[in-house]
Motif scaffolding. Sequence first.
Motif, PDB file in Angstrom:
ATOM      1  N   LYS A  69       7.735  11.304  -3.636  1.00  0.00           N
ATOM      2  CA  LYS A  69       8.685  12.392  -3.370  1.00  0.00           C
ATOM      3  C   LYS A  69       9.897  11.943  -2.570  1.00  0.00           C
ATOM      4  O   LYS A  69      10.743  12.760  -2.227  1.00  0.00           O
ATOM      5  CB  LYS A  69       7.963  13.497  -2.610  1.00  0.00           C
ATOM      6  CG  LYS A  69       6.780  14.027  -3.399  1.00  0.00           C
ATOM      7  CD  LYS A  69       6.215  15.257  -2.729  1.00  0.00           C
ATOM      8  CE  LYS A  69       4.945  15.698  -3.431  1.00  0.00           C
ATOM      9  NZ  LYS A  69       3.948  16.159  -2.470  1.00  0.00           N
ATOM     10  N   VAL A  70       9.938  10.672  -2.225  1.00  0.00           N
ATOM     11  CA  VAL A  70      11.070  10.177  -1.433  1.00  0.00           C
ATOM     12  C   VAL A  70      11.617   8.903  -2.062  1.00  0.00           C
ATOM     13  O   VAL A  70      10.976   8.290  -2.904  1.00  0.00           O
ATOM     14  CB  VAL A  70      10.653   9.849   0.027  1.00  0.00           C
ATOM     15  CG1 VAL A  70      10.116  11.072   0.729  1.00  0.00           C
ATOM     16  CG2 VAL A  70       9.632   8.716   0.053  1.00  0.00           C
ATOM     17  N   ARG A  71      12.803   8.551  -1.606  1.00  0.00           N
ATOM     18  CA  ARG A  71      13.316   7.215  -1.916  1.00  0.00           C
ATOM     19  C   ARG A  71      13.120   6.404  -0.645  1.00  0.00           C
ATOM     20  O   ARG A  71      13.584   6.800   0.418  1.00  0.00           O
ATOM     21  CB  ARG A  71      14.793   7.322  -2.260  1.00  0.00           C
ATOM     22  CG  ARG A  71      15.283   6.158  -3.087  1.00  0.00           C
ATOM     23  CD  ARG A  71      16.769   6.257  -3.329  1.00  0.00           C
ATOM     24  NE  ARG A  71      17.150   7.395  -4.141  1.00  0.00           N
ATOM     25  CZ  ARG A  71      18.368   7.943  -4.098  1.00  0.00           C
ATOM     26  NH1 ARG A  71      19.282   7.488  -3.266  1.00  0.00           N
ATOM     27  NH2 ARG A  71      18.666   8.965  -4.863  1.00  0.00           N
ATOM     28  N   TRP A  72      12.365   5.312  -0.743  1.00  0.00           N
ATOM     29  CA  TRP A  72      12.139   4.554   0.487  1.00  0.00           C
ATOM     30  C   TRP A  72      12.512   3.094   0.331  1.00  0.00           C
ATOM     31  O   TRP A  72      12.603   2.558  -0.765  1.00  0.00           O
ATOM     32  CB  TRP A  72      10.701   4.696   0.978  1.00  0.00           C
ATOM     33  CG  TRP A  72       9.625   4.118   0.092  1.00  0.00           C
ATOM     34  CD1 TRP A  72       9.003   4.754  -0.938  1.00  0.00           C
ATOM     35  CD2 TRP A  72       9.057   2.806   0.163  1.00  0.00           C
ATOM     36  NE1 TRP A  72       8.080   3.924  -1.511  1.00  0.00           N
ATOM     37  CE2 TRP A  72       8.094   2.715  -0.852  1.00  0.00           C
ATOM     38  CE3 TRP A  72       9.260   1.700   0.984  1.00  0.00           C
ATOM     39  CZ2 TRP A  72       7.335   1.565  -1.070  1.00  0.00           C
ATOM     40  CZ3 TRP A  72       8.509   0.554   0.773  1.00  0.00           C
ATOM     41  CH2 TRP A  72       7.554   0.495  -0.251  1.00  0.00           C
ATOM     42  N   SER A  73      12.745   2.448   1.472  1.00  0.00           N
ATOM     43  CA  SER A  73      13.146   1.039   1.442  1.00  0.00           C
ATOM     44  C   SER A  73      12.812   0.399   2.777  1.00  0.00           C
ATOM     45  O   SER A  73      12.684   1.082   3.788  1.00  0.00           O
ATOM     46  CB  SER A  73      14.645   0.924   1.204  1.00  0.00           C
ATOM     47  OG  SER A  73      15.342   1.554   2.258  1.00  0.00           O
ATOM     48  N   ILE A  74      12.658  -0.909   2.738  1.00  0.00           N
ATOM     49  CA  ILE A  74      12.385  -1.636   3.978  1.00  0.00           C
ATOM     50  C   ILE A  74      13.589  -2.510   4.295  1.00  0.00           C
ATOM     51  O   ILE A  74      14.188  -3.109   3.400  1.00  0.00           O
ATOM     52  CB  ILE A  74      11.095  -2.482   3.860  1.00  0.00           C
ATOM     53  CG1 ILE A  74      10.719  -3.122   5.200  1.00  0.00           C
ATOM     54  CG2 ILE A  74      11.217  -3.549   2.791  1.00  0.00           C
ATOM     55  CD1 ILE A  74      10.074  -2.177   6.163  1.00  0.00           C
TER      56      ILE A  74
ATOM     57  N   GLN B  43       0.811  -1.218   0.000  1.00  0.00           N
ATOM     58  CA  GLN B  43       0.000   0.000   0.000  1.00  0.00           C
ATOM     59  C   GLN B  43       0.848   1.273   0.000  1.00  0.00           C
ATOM     60  O   GLN B  43       0.366   2.347  -0.343  1.00  0.00           O
ATOM     61  CB  GLN B  43      -0.885   0.027   1.248  1.00  0.00           C
ATOM     62  CG  GLN B  43      -1.844  -1.140   1.299  1.00  0.00           C
ATOM     63  CD  GLN B  43      -2.783  -1.017   2.491  1.00  0.00           C
ATOM     64  OE1 GLN B  43      -2.926   0.052   3.068  1.00  0.00           O
ATOM     65  NE2 GLN B  43      -3.419  -2.105   2.853  1.00  0.00           N
ATOM     66  N   LEU B  44       2.086   1.139   0.436  1.00  0.00           N
ATOM     67  CA  LEU B  44       2.894   2.348   0.615  1.00  0.00           C
ATOM     68  C   LEU B  44       3.168   3.066  -0.699  1.00  0.00           C
ATOM     69  O   LEU B  44       3.204   4.298  -0.749  1.00  0.00           O
ATOM     70  CB  LEU B  44       4.222   2.021   1.303  1.00  0.00           C
ATOM     71  CG  LEU B  44       4.095   1.467   2.719  1.00  0.00           C
ATOM     72  CD1 LEU B  44       5.465   1.353   3.366  1.00  0.00           C
ATOM     73  CD2 LEU B  44       3.197   2.371   3.570  1.00  0.00           C
ATOM     74  N   SER B  45       3.351   2.285  -1.769  1.00  0.00           N
ATOM     75  CA  SER B  45       3.655   2.958  -3.035  1.00  0.00           C
ATOM     76  C   SER B  45       2.471   3.777  -3.526  1.00  0.00           C
ATOM     77  O   SER B  45       2.616   4.638  -4.381  1.00  0.00           O
ATOM     78  CB  SER B  45       4.112   1.955  -4.088  1.00  0.00           C
ATOM     79  OG  SER B  45       3.570   0.699  -3.828  1.00  0.00           O
ATOM     80  N   GLN B  46       1.291   3.485  -2.949  1.00  0.00           N
ATOM     81  CA  GLN B  46       0.125   4.263  -3.360  1.00  0.00           C
ATOM     82  C   GLN B  46       0.029   5.619  -2.655  1.00  0.00           C
ATOM     83  O   GLN B  46      -0.756   6.481  -3.035  1.00  0.00           O
ATOM     84  CB  GLN B  46      -1.156   3.476  -3.082  1.00  0.00           C
ATOM     85  CG  GLN B  46      -1.642   2.748  -4.325  1.00  0.00           C
ATOM     86  CD  GLN B  46      -1.539   1.251  -4.155  1.00  0.00           C
ATOM     87  OE1 GLN B  46      -2.178   0.682  -3.287  1.00  0.00           O
ATOM     88  NE2 GLN B  46      -0.722   0.628  -4.983  1.00  0.00           N
ATOM     89  N   LEU B  47       0.793   5.793  -1.602  1.00  0.00           N
ATOM     90  CA  LEU B  47       0.744   7.072  -0.895  1.00  0.00           C
ATOM     91  C   LEU B  47       1.251   8.193  -1.798  1.00  0.00           C
ATOM     92  O   LEU B  47       2.238   8.027  -2.512  1.00  0.00           O
ATOM     93  CB  LEU B  47       1.631   7.007   0.359  1.00  0.00           C
ATOM     94  CG  LEU B  47       1.107   6.152   1.510  1.00  0.00           C
ATOM     95  CD1 LEU B  47       2.199   5.982   2.575  1.00  0.00           C
ATOM     96  CD2 LEU B  47      -0.128   6.818   2.116  1.00  0.00           C
ATOM     97  N   ALA B  48       0.577   9.321  -1.718  1.00  0.00           N
ATOM     98  CA  ALA B  48       0.999  10.454  -2.546  1.00  0.00           C
ATOM     99  C   ALA B  48       2.441  10.845  -2.219  1.00  0.00           C
ATOM    100  O   ALA B  48       3.222  11.192  -3.098  1.00  0.00           O
ATOM    101  CB  ALA B  48       0.067  11.638  -2.297  1.00  0.00           C
ATOM    102  N   GLN B  49       2.792  10.744  -0.935  1.00  0.00           N
ATOM    103  CA  GLN B  49       4.132  11.171  -0.509  1.00  0.00           C
ATOM    104  C   GLN B  49       5.232  10.239  -1.014  1.00  0.00           C
ATOM    105  O   GLN B  49       6.411  10.596  -1.001  1.00  0.00           O
ATOM    106  CB  GLN B  49       4.212  11.225   1.024  1.00  0.00           C
ATOM    107  CG  GLN B  49       3.306  12.260   1.660  1.00  0.00           C
ATOM    108  CD  GLN B  49       1.912  11.675   1.956  1.00  0.00           C
ATOM    109  OE1 GLN B  49       1.473  10.710   1.338  1.00  0.00           O
ATOM    110  NE2 GLN B  49       1.200  12.309   2.902  1.00  0.00           N
ATOM    111  N   ALA B  50       4.839   9.023  -1.423  1.00  0.00           N
ATOM    112  CA  ALA B  50       5.847   8.029  -1.796  1.00  0.00           C
ATOM    113  C   ALA B  50       6.658   8.467  -3.007  1.00  0.00           C
ATOM    114  O   ALA B  50       7.814   8.099  -3.160  1.00  0.00           O
ATOM    115  CB  ALA B  50       5.188   6.685  -2.079  1.00  0.00           C
TER     116      ALA B  50
END
Length: 738
Positions: free
Chosen positions: A725-730, A716-723
């Motif tokens: 604008k950042v580089r994210w990883s788990i 679901q996280l990739s659906q966030l609008a804020q996603a």
Amino acid sequence: MQTASDFPGILQVAIPSPLPQIFDYLPPLGCEVDRVEPGMRVRVPFGRSQKIGVIVALVNDSQFGRARLKPALELLDDNALVSPDIQALAQWASRYYHYPLGEVLAATLPTLLRQGDEAKVSGEKVWSLNAAGMAVVHESLKRAPRQLALLQLLQKLEKPLNAGALDVQFENWRGIMRNLVDKGWIELAEQTTLIVPAAETSRAPELNSAQQAACDAIDNALGGFESLLLDGVTGSGKTEVYFSAVEQVLRAGQQALILVPEIGLTPQLLKRFQARFAVPIALLHSGLNDKARMNSWLQARAGDAPIIIGTRSAVFTPMKNLGIILIDEEHDLSFKQQEGFRYHARDVAIRRAQQAGIPIVLGSATPSLESLHNARQGRFQHLLLPERAGNAAPPKIRLLDVCQQKLTEGFSSMMLQAIRHHLDKGQQVLLFLNRRGYAPTLICHDCGWLANCKRCDAHMILHKSRHLLRCHHCDSQRRIDDQCPDCGSVDLRPLGQGTERAAEALVELFPNNEIIRIDRDSTRRKGALQAVLKQVEGGKGQILLGTQMLAKGHHLPNVTLVGILDADQGLFGLDFRSSERMGQLIIQVAGRAGRGESRGEVLIQTHHPEHPLLNGIITHDYGRFASDLLVERSQAMLPPFRHIAVLRAEASSREMPNEFLSAARDMGFQLPKPAELLGPIPAGMEKRAGRYRAQLLIQADNRAQLHNFLRHWLPQLSQLAQAKKVRWSIDVDAMELS
Ligand code: ADP
Ligand code: ZN
Ligand code: ZN
């Protein structure tokens, strides 16, 4: 024969890409159907380009409808390149680390195979003497001793050697070899078979009873899955136990996979294996060129190499008949990949051993708290080697309180006295300072300005001999300022001490002794560390000064004094694992002392002689020290008592990572079975290489709960609008929270 048009199947292909899903393709046009099996590589059209993926399944239907599928372009293999067991392991790792299967499968392949090269062992250069070379009279080379030495080596071995074998047997051999070639004595050939490098094999010493008990336990475990923790103090002869286990496995016609932290840092272990076993050894590490890596990988897969020694990614090497996995220095952080596919090679290896139904041995003098906990819970069999092997006694460890002491360039008078004393006896001294460069930074003596990195929350490190200030986090560098940018003063001074500066001081203090510096800067050249270790092996009256590179399992029998110049660095770290790390490092460094006939001494300079952590360490009982830490971890509800993952985000502004992580957290709270979510908080070093970093900690009481949560939450996280604008990883089972 069937053709593509009437082929019933659809290829499911895992493609390296950030997208987690598997992609459906029709088989390549004109492809013979019965040839296709999972594990083969296939070239496919992907977006506007082409990619190489691995077939993971053959199915009859696609949710997209057959008509919309494109045919793959080309089948690259005649049979499954990725064996079924590695496919299964990759599937597991993809689920466990929540990382796309296509990326995971690609990570199991050597670079050339990932790029589509043919899976074929290709020739490598080998050097041997021709008849003229064999007949050379030694006297004729009296004035060229290095040429003579190399010639004698080749005469003695009477077989062709490849570059890898020459690297371990002869330093800087290339130039000398060229001389011999010019003289017409050498035959250069291409050879595709593995080479047995060692000339004569060494014999095993008589094992002591603890070693024997460990060997027996491993013998008993062969043929079934079991995890064994070989917990042996430094110098207790763990390597002999590995040898015995490998011997049994080879005798049964099986292969052994040995994982080591960094091969570049453990040339000695490799040499010892080569000296003990007259069988081909395949190496897999980043120091090899792509071709050599592919050859090793293919030879392991074909069963031509009975022993495979490699670093982290070697855990995915296919093996025809694997009998055992050994992990040396299992506590070492380098087994955890810290970017991209963030797997822990130790944990993947345990899973692999379980799938294969074979034992895995984890060896260390300072086991990770995770492994100790597993041993105490009975999940691992705990094998103890409590004493040093042979005649070596454990070193005496003392703390030197440096509060209010006058220090000469970082050395207390007690330390200097001890150094002198040991050198006078013709012994070697090892000094440990875990900071390379000249000084940790530059300070303005007039206004207190510090040289900071413009892109990171960090100081620039002074590298005096190269006239540079350098950031060790983002690698940016600039010329040393000659004026303070704030007040214009020219009185800029180095602040603190690094290895370069300590070495400079030692040259002044001990002008008659050889000072050898060992850190990443001084051993950058290929083979440099090996050369230095060789120099140290036979040497007397030398001072070795180095960083944690010195802590890594080297056997330095002439070292009788180990001095730790600054033990305070690690005492107050931010990360919950910093105490564990500090303890491991000190014990490993201390373990270099007195491994020969003479008793060793360890001196530790500190401003906190009363600190319980240091006192726990100097009793030299890692088990007790670790027990205390485990109690703390259990009270604080931290790993290994709970399971964690870290969601990280970074961006060019300070707010964006925070906004993304907050939104992610709120989304997580809505899920039916949430894990505990803590944060977001800024990373330990918030700004790095010009980007701001923050993190959210995810905790759960057990693995299943953690993974359940991640499985629902992450997609679901990739659906966030804020996603966007950042580089994210788990990062599952994150080892560092910095
Ligand atoms: P570790 O890996 O546990 O630090 P090593 O395997 O390097 O220890 O062994 C330390 C030294 O002790 C080596 O020189 C090794 O040859 C020697 N050694 C090991 N086992 C024995 C033994 N049973 N008898 C005599 N010497 C031994
Ligand atoms: Zn100033
Ligand atoms: Zn920087």
